[in-house]
Design a protein around this motif. Structure first.
Motif, PDB file in Angstrom:
ATOM      1  N   SER A 161      -8.970  11.078   6.369  1.00 30.33           N
ATOM      2  CA  SER A 161      -8.771  11.879   7.630  1.00 30.33           C
ATOM      3  C   SER A 161      -9.936  11.097   8.403  1.00 30.33           C
ATOM      4  O   SER A 161     -10.962  10.762   7.979  1.00 30.33           O
ATOM      5  N   PRO A 162      -9.582  10.874   9.682  1.00 32.87           N
ATOM      6  CA  PRO A 162     -10.347  10.160  10.566  1.00 32.87           C
ATOM      7  C   PRO A 162     -11.936  11.090  10.834  1.00 32.87           C
ATOM      8  O   PRO A 162     -11.545  12.302  10.819  1.00 32.87           O
ATOM      9  N   GLU A 163     -12.672  10.502  11.191  1.00 32.90           N
ATOM     10  CA  GLU A 163     -14.064  11.339  11.350  1.00 32.90           C
ATOM     11  C   GLU A 163     -13.776  12.387  12.367  1.00 32.90           C
ATOM     12  O   GLU A 163     -13.435  12.125  13.498  1.00 32.90           O
ATOM     13  N   GLY A 164     -14.266  13.462  12.223  1.00 32.17           N
ATOM     14  CA  GLY A 164     -14.286  14.528  13.269  1.00 32.17           C
ATOM     15  C   GLY A 164     -13.053  15.293  13.114  1.00 32.17           C
ATOM     16  O   GLY A 164     -12.884  16.531  13.859  1.00 32.17           O
ATOM     17  N   LEU A 165     -12.148  14.986  12.452  1.00 32.80           N
ATOM     18  CA  LEU A 165     -10.676  15.422  12.373  1.00 32.80           C
ATOM     19  C   LEU A 165     -10.510  16.077  10.855  1.00 32.80           C
ATOM     20  O   LEU A 165     -10.061  15.213  10.204  1.00 32.80           O
ATOM     21  N   GLU A 166     -10.352  17.333  10.648  1.00 35.53           N
ATOM     22  CA  GLU A 166     -10.400  17.854   9.342  1.00 35.53           C
ATOM     23  C   GLU A 166      -8.828  17.789   9.128  1.00 35.53           C
ATOM     24  O   GLU A 166      -8.061  18.167   9.932  1.00 35.53           O
ATOM     25  N   GLY A 167      -8.456  17.069   7.884  1.00 36.86           N
ATOM     26  CA  GLY A 167      -7.122  17.042   7.760  1.00 36.86           C
ATOM     27  C   GLY A 167      -6.740  17.524   6.168  1.00 36.86           C
ATOM     28  O   GLY A 167      -7.008  18.538   5.899  1.00 36.86           O
ATOM     29  N   GLY A 168      -6.171  16.439   5.465  1.00 34.99           N
ATOM     30  CA  GLY A 168      -5.977  17.020   4.186  1.00 34.99           C
ATOM     31  C   GLY A 168      -4.485  16.693   3.646  1.00 34.99           C
ATOM     32  O   GLY A 168      -3.592  16.563   4.740  1.00 34.99           O
ATOM     33  N   TYR A 169      -4.016  16.640   2.795  1.00 33.63           N
ATOM     34  CA  TYR A 169      -2.701  16.552   2.285  1.00 33.63           C
ATOM     35  C   TYR A 169      -1.867  17.651   2.878  1.00 33.63           C
ATOM     36  O   TYR A 169      -2.249  18.894   2.674  1.00 33.63           O
ATOM     37  N   GLY A 170      -0.705  17.187   3.445  1.00 32.86           N
ATOM     38  CA  GLY A 170      -0.045  18.337   3.834  1.00 32.86           C
ATOM     39  C   GLY A 170      -0.141  18.658   5.659  1.00 32.86           C
ATOM     40  O   GLY A 170       0.461  19.524   5.969  1.00 32.86           O
ATOM     41  N   ASP A 171      -1.249  18.199   5.993  1.00 34.84           N
ATOM     42  CA  ASP A 171      -1.478  18.228   7.302  1.00 34.84           C
ATOM     43  C   ASP A 171      -0.100  17.836   8.240  1.00 34.84           C
ATOM     44  O   ASP A 171       0.220  16.572   8.168  1.00 34.84           O
ATOM     45  N   PRO A 172       0.424  18.518   9.107  1.00 38.37           N
ATOM     46  CA  PRO A 172       1.711  18.066   9.706  1.00 38.37           C
ATOM     47  C   PRO A 172       1.589  16.915  10.617  1.00 38.37           C
ATOM     48  O   PRO A 172       2.599  16.314  10.841  1.00 38.37           O
ATOM     49  N   HIS A 173       0.181  16.459  11.026  1.00 37.77           N
ATOM     50  CA  HIS A 173       0.082  15.526  11.605  1.00 37.77           C
ATOM     51  C   HIS A 173      -0.056  13.963  11.028  1.00 37.77           C
ATOM     52  O   HIS A 173      -0.210  13.042  11.503  1.00 37.77           O
ATOM     53  N   ALA A 174      -0.212  14.535   9.646  1.00 37.53           N
ATOM     54  CA  ALA A 174      -0.709  13.279   8.634  1.00 37.53           C
ATOM     55  C   ALA A 174       0.217  12.146   8.781  1.00 37.53           C
ATOM     56  O   ALA A 174       1.596  12.555   8.665  1.00 37.53           O
ATOM     57  N   PRO A 175       0.038  11.079   8.628  1.00 36.61           N
ATOM     58  CA  PRO A 175       1.113   9.814   8.460  1.00 36.61           C
ATOM     59  C   PRO A 175       1.524   9.944   7.076  1.00 36.61           C
ATOM     60  O   PRO A 175       0.669  10.386   6.184  1.00 36.61           O
ATOM     61  N   ARG A 176       2.534   9.432   6.785  1.00 37.86           N
ATOM     62  CA  ARG A 176       3.027   9.309   5.267  1.00 37.86           C
ATOM     63  C   ARG A 176       2.595   8.029   4.564  1.00 37.86           C
ATOM     64  O   ARG A 176       3.018   7.039   5.300  1.00 37.86           O
ATOM     65  N   GLY A 177       1.920   8.012   3.654  1.00 33.34           N
ATOM     66  CA  GLY A 177       1.812   6.925   3.117  1.00 33.34           C
ATOM     67  C   GLY A 177       2.967   5.921   2.844  1.00 33.34           C
ATOM     68  O   GLY A 177       3.973   6.552   2.370  1.00 33.34           O
ATOM     69  N   ILE A 178       2.628   4.649   2.304  1.00 32.17           N
ATOM     70  CA  ILE A 178       3.901   3.883   1.962  1.00 32.17           C
ATOM     71  C   ILE A 178       3.583   3.153   0.718  1.00 32.17           C
ATOM     72  O   ILE A 178       2.586   3.120  -0.001  1.00 32.17           O
ATOM     73  N   VAL A 179       4.704   2.714   0.066  1.00 29.79           N
ATOM     74  CA  VAL A 179       4.577   1.950  -1.107  1.00 29.79           C
ATOM     75  C   VAL A 179       4.432   0.293  -0.908  1.00 29.79           C
ATOM     76  O   VAL A 179       5.227  -0.099  -0.029  1.00 29.79           O
ATOM     77  N   LEU A 180       3.532  -0.262  -1.609  1.00 35.42           N
ATOM     78  CA  LEU A 180       3.362  -1.445  -1.332  1.00 35.42           C
ATOM     79  C   LEU A 180       3.845  -2.294  -2.602  1.00 35.42           C
ATOM     80  O   LEU A 180       3.635  -1.950  -3.678  1.00 35.42           O
ATOM     81  N   PRO A 181       4.366  -3.695  -2.375  1.00 39.96           N
ATOM     82  CA  PRO A 181       4.625  -4.663  -3.624  1.00 39.96           C
ATOM     83  C   PRO A 181       3.361  -5.213  -4.270  1.00 39.96           C
ATOM     84  O   PRO A 181       2.476  -5.032  -3.340  1.00 39.96           O
ATOM     85  N   PRO A 182       3.454  -5.930  -5.210  1.00 40.84           N
ATOM     86  CA  PRO A 182       2.520  -6.362  -5.742  1.00 40.84           C
ATOM     87  C   PRO A 182       2.046  -7.882  -5.090  1.00 40.84           C
ATOM     88  O   PRO A 182       1.081  -8.486  -6.019  1.00 40.84           O
ATOM     89  N   PHE A 183       2.359  -8.141  -4.163  1.00 39.62           N
ATOM     90  CA  PHE A 183       2.184  -9.260  -3.444  1.00 39.62           C
ATOM     91  C   PHE A 183       1.464  -9.132  -2.153  1.00 39.62           C
ATOM     92  O   PHE A 183       1.714  -8.257  -1.470  1.00 39.62           O
ATOM     93  N   ALA A 184       0.321  -9.885  -1.973  1.00 46.42           N
ATOM     94  CA  ALA A 184      -0.566  -9.683  -0.841  1.00 46.42           C
ATOM     95  C   ALA A 184       0.173  -9.825   0.465  1.00 46.42           C
ATOM     96  O   ALA A 184      -0.056  -9.050   1.487  1.00 46.42           O
TER      97      ALA A 184
END
Length: 368
Positions: A161-184
């Motif tokens: 969560s950005p500083e000063g903005l209480e968020g958490g898992y399931g916050d409707p404004h939260a971005p969706r994390g992504i899957v990354l491959p094993p290459f930088a």
């Protein structure tokens, strides 16, 4: 769940790297220490570079005596993967490792993970004994980088969560994390082109929603206070004494002050993005100027309270209310401009690349 476990991986610079995990993780610590490993500040164990002859077989034997299992990860050390990724991201990013040896330590992450996808679910329901943090040195953006549970190669990344903005898992404004491959390289490209723009959009929307909610709360309380003041009675028609009216006024102003600090925290970044001249409401420019001045006034008041010493409550109420009233009056102009100025998905910035060695110059022809 194993009570005590040692997870081994290979570090690029330090060779065998170990992490202790489990409710009895101290048993694993004892086995590692007796086997010659040393723990660094991140909680990761390494073999010292002084020629020790400790082998994995020695560690397994010692761990068995301390009722600790030893498992070899098929992945490279997560700290190396995170540092390689950080070097390729645009801007100044720093990578660090965190170890959550006891399952309860991982639970501490849950309120702070700002995610609406697989990363948030993994933190809530899967065992994650270690992770890496990617932190932007200027903006303060902090990302959580973990090995994708149940997969041998992929990673997951998402934000706190950005500083000063209480968020958490399931916050409707939260971005969706992504899957990354094993290459930088491909990972940096995915973060730069997909996740970071989505994160920026989500922060903008969350800040706008927070300010809208605060102004709505203050406006409702203000309407209630005005009605009470005009009628001279409580909402249940009980007569209101002069002393009670004064107390209710102070209570309203104190509540409004505490709520308005959210505006002070988040409005400046949103105001910077507003371009009323190019919007359907160019006349909002004057209102935005008044709103910016009001925030500056309250920032000065906050600075006096925090750093300059005592400010009487009566003085604080008298100085803060004009700014709050300005935002109640012109807040709708701000909200429509803020929503209009939301960042859009933009073309990916080129990821940083390691410097290539210069091609050797052709030797100058020498005369005999």
């Amino acid at each position: 769940m194993t009570e005590a476990q040692i997870i081994l991986s290979h570090g690029r610079e330090s060779g065998i790297v170990a992490v202790a995990s489990g409710e009895r993780y101290r048993w694993a610590h004892t086995a590692l220490a007796e086997s010659g490993f040393q723990r660094d500040d991140d909680g990761v164990w390494h073999l010292p570079a002084d020629g020790t002859q400790t082998t994995v077989v020695d560690l397994i034997r010692c761990a068995k005596r301390h009722r600790t299992s030893v498992n070899m990860s098929s992945r490279r050390f997560i700290g190396d993967a995170a540092r390689d990724l950080a070097r390729l991201l645009p801007g100044q990013w720093h990578a660090s490792v965190e170890v959550y040896s006891h399952p309860a330590w991982q639970e501490d992450l849950v309120p702070w993970i700002w995610d609406s996808g697989e990363l948030g679910r993994a933190v809530c329901s899967e065992r994650i004994p270690y992770a890496a943090l990617l932190t932007h040195a200027v903006q303060g953006t902090t990302l959580l980088f973990i090995e994708r549970p149940g997969r041998h190669l992929d990673y997951l990344v998402g934000a706190f969560s950005p500083e000063g903005l209480e968020g958490g898992y399931g916050d409707p404004h939260a971005p969706r994390g992504i899957v990354l491959p094993p290459f930088a390289g491909p990972s940096a490209q995915a973060l730069t082109s997909r996740y970071l723009p989505a994160y920026e959009q989500a922060v903008h929307a969350r800040r706008t929603a927070a300010i809208a909610a605060v102004l709505g709360d203050i406006r409702r309380e203000h309407d209630t206070w005005q009605a009470m003041n005009a009628s001279g009675r409580y909402s249940d028609a009980t007569p209101l004494s002069a002393a009670a009216l004064g107390a209710s006024t102070e209570l309203f102003l104190d509540h409004a002050w505490r709520r308005f600090l959210t505006v002070v925290d988040h409005a400046p970044a949103l105001l910077e993005r507003c371009r009323p001249a190019s919007s359907p409401w160019p006349g909002d420019a004057a209102a935005l100027s008044r709103l910016a001045d009001a925030v500056i006034d309250v920032e000065g008041l906050v600075d006096e309270i925090v750093h300059g010493g005592f400010v009487a409550e009566q003085e604080r109420r008298a100085r803060a209310w004009p700014a709050i009233e300005t935002w109640l009056t012109d807040g709708e102009a701000f909200l429509r401009q803020a929503r209009l100025s939301a960042p859009h998905r933009r073309p990916a910035l080129p990821v940083a690349a390691p410097a290539r060695p210069l091609t050797a110059a052709r030797p100058a022809h020498r005369r005999p």
